[in-house]
Design a protein around this motif. Structure first.
Motif, PDB file in Angstrom:
ATOM      1  N   LYS A  31       2.446  -7.907  -8.282  1.00 60.05           N
ATOM      2  CA  LYS A  31       2.162  -7.783  -6.853  1.00 60.05           C
ATOM      3  C   LYS A  31       2.161  -9.169  -6.238  1.00 60.05           C
ATOM      4  CE  LYS A  31      -0.531  -3.607  -7.088  1.00 60.05           C
ATOM      5  NZ  LYS A  31      -0.812  -2.640  -6.106  1.00 60.05           N
ATOM      6  N   LYS A  33      10.302  -1.930  -7.529  1.00 59.84           N
ATOM      7  CA  LYS A  33       9.292  -1.929  -6.468  1.00 59.84           C
ATOM      8  C   LYS A  33       9.698  -1.111  -5.247  1.00 59.84           C
ATOM      9  CE  LYS A  33       7.072  -6.376  -7.409  1.00 59.84           C
ATOM     10  NZ  LYS A  33       6.821  -7.709  -6.822  1.00 59.84           N
ATOM     11  N   TYR A  74       4.147 -11.820  -3.027  1.00 56.80           N
ATOM     12  CA  TYR A  74       5.283 -12.081  -2.143  1.00 56.80           C
ATOM     13  C   TYR A  74       6.101 -13.229  -2.719  1.00 56.80           C
ATOM     14  CZ  TYR A  74       2.566  -9.101   0.894  1.00 56.80           C
ATOM     15  OH  TYR A  74       1.864  -8.042   1.402  1.00 56.80           O
ATOM     16  N   ASP A 118       9.945  -8.173  -2.744  1.00 53.58           N
ATOM     17  CA  ASP A 118       8.697  -7.923  -2.034  1.00 53.58           C
ATOM     18  C   ASP A 118       8.868  -7.818  -0.515  1.00 53.58           C
ATOM     19  OD1 ASP A 118       7.139  -8.174  -4.490  1.00 53.58           O
ATOM     20  OD2 ASP A 118       7.658 -10.294  -4.379  1.00 53.58           O
ATOM     21  N   SER A 146       6.295  -9.485   5.559  1.00 55.31           N
ATOM     22  CA  SER A 146       6.492  -9.789   4.136  1.00 55.31           C
ATOM     23  C   SER A 146       7.642 -10.774   3.942  1.00 55.31           C
ATOM     24  CB  SER A 146       6.708  -8.513   3.314  1.00 55.31           C
ATOM     25  OG  SER A 146       7.817  -7.790   3.783  1.00 55.31           O
TER      26      SER A 146
END
Length: 187
Positions: free
Chosen positions: A157, A138, A159, A164, A170
């Motif tokens: 996708k 990522k 958190y 992430d 975040s």
């Protein structure tokens, strides 16, 4: 390597962004300790030891290195035992990857191979290995064929983990997710 913002401290994040051993050590330290403090640990080691060269760390006197890691502010809640793990990690990097930490991921042909390599590192269990492979994909665009299969939900996708964390917002979202997951597990 891309610009990481995990430690939430410029110097520590710059180090994580430019030094593969620092990033891998930060992930090693990310257990039973606040995430951003764990990822700031490699910068403390660099300041105190003078280098993050795996050869030098592997060869360091264990007692001296443990003292360095345990000196307040310690690199981890369990500074002495983590010092031993960091030296074990350095030995693996030296013995199996010729001192080139990034070779762990730059030479992996598939996601499965990358996962196996990370999982074999000292202190990297199944979940931590999945998270680290997701972080590499990522944030550093290390995406060997099949990486999403080996990372499970961490590759999606959202958190969910350090993979992430890209800024203070975040980081808080990941904290909130973990807190909610713990609360749900208790019910």
């Amino acid at each position: 390597m891309g610009r990481l913002q995990i430690a939430q401290e410029r110097a520590a994040d710059d180090l994580l962004s430019t030094n593969a051993f620092a990033l891998t050590t930060g992930m090693l330290l990310d257990q039973q300790f606040p995430m951003e403090r764990a990822f700031a640990g490699p910068a403390k080691i660099l300041d105190r030891f003078g280098t993050l060269d795996p050869v030098a760390i592997a060869a360091a006197d264990p007692e001296t290195f443990a003292d360095l890691c345990a000196t307040p502010p310690a690199v981890h809640r369990y500074g002495r035992s983590m010092a031993e793990r960091i030296q074990q990690l350095a030995r693996v990097v030296v013995d199996e990857y010729d001192g080139d930490t990034a070779a762990i991921w730059t030479t992996a042909k598939t996601g499965e191979e990358l996962f196996r390599r990370v999982r074999a590192l000292p202190g990297f269990g199944e979940q931590k290995a999945k998270i680290f492979v997701a972080l590499l994909a990522k944030q550093l665009d290390v995406k060997p064929r099949g990486w999403t299969k080996v990372t499970g939900d961490y590759g999606r996708k959202g958190y969910r983990s350090v993979a992430d964390v890209t800024d203070p917002d975040s980081l808080q979202r990941v904290r909130d997710f973990k807190k909610a997951a713990k609360a749900a597990a208790k019910q």
